[in-house]
Write an enzyme that holds these catalytic residues in place. Structure first.
Site, PDB file in Angstrom:
ATOM      1  CB  ILE A  58       5.610   1.816   7.037  1.00  0.00           C
ATOM      2  CG1 ILE A  58       4.953   1.499   8.376  1.00  0.00           C
ATOM      3  CG2 ILE A  58       7.103   2.008   7.213  1.00  0.00           C
ATOM      4  CD1 ILE A  58       3.526   1.080   8.317  1.00  0.00           C
ATOM      5  CB  THR A  94       8.394   1.079  -4.323  1.00  0.00           C
ATOM      6  OG1 THR A  94       7.946   2.382  -3.967  1.00  0.00           O
ATOM      7  CG2 THR A  94       7.623   0.588  -5.539  1.00  0.00           C
ATOM      8  N   GLY A  95      10.272   0.379  -2.019  1.00  0.00           N
ATOM      9  CA  GLY A  95      11.166   0.855  -0.965  1.00  0.00           C
ATOM     10  C   GLY A  95      11.023   0.045   0.293  1.00  0.00           C
ATOM     11  CB  CYS A  96      12.248   0.830   3.643  1.00  0.00           C
ATOM     12  SG  CYS A  96      13.010  -0.147   4.902  1.00  0.00           S
ATOM     13  CB  VAL A  97       7.177  -2.160   2.933  1.00  0.00           C
ATOM     14  CG1 VAL A  97       6.893  -1.198   1.816  1.00  0.00           C
ATOM     15  CG2 VAL A  97       7.756  -3.445   2.407  1.00  0.00           C
TER      16      VAL A  97
END
Length: 97
Positions: A58, A94-97
């Site tokens: 993001i 993937t990861g922090c969204v």
């Protein structure tokens, strides 16, 4: 419109089947209204994916759009990358969204 097969999270199981009509129909089936601003973000995410071969986090995507992250969260009422990638026919972020 008959939607292609989707996984348990609503993403296309074959992203090659995506078309703008399918993206809009998926959102409609999920009860999500795609405004022009939302659709622009979806198309920009596809552009980013084609250029870099990955779904951006993001932070990177908001810089790419030159839009404040907080505004994106207000617009989508949720983590924006999930619906953007889902209705854009892209892989799950993937990861922090």
């Amino acid at each position: 419109m008959q939607l292609p097969e989707r996984d348990g999270d609503g993403y296309l199981t074959n992203m090659n089947l995506w078309t703008p009509e399918i993206g809009r129909a998926m959102a409609e089936a999920d009860g999500v209204e795609l405004t022009d601003e939302k659709w622009n973000q979806i198309m920009k995410a596809r552009e980013y994916y084609e250029e870099f071969g990955s779904v951006p986090p993001i932070r990177k995507f908001s810089k790419y759009l030159e839009v404040d992250q907080k505004e994106m969260f207000k617009l989508w009422l949720t983590g924006p990358m999930k619906p953007i990638t889902k209705y854009g026919g892209l892989p799950k972020p993937t990861g922090c969204v």
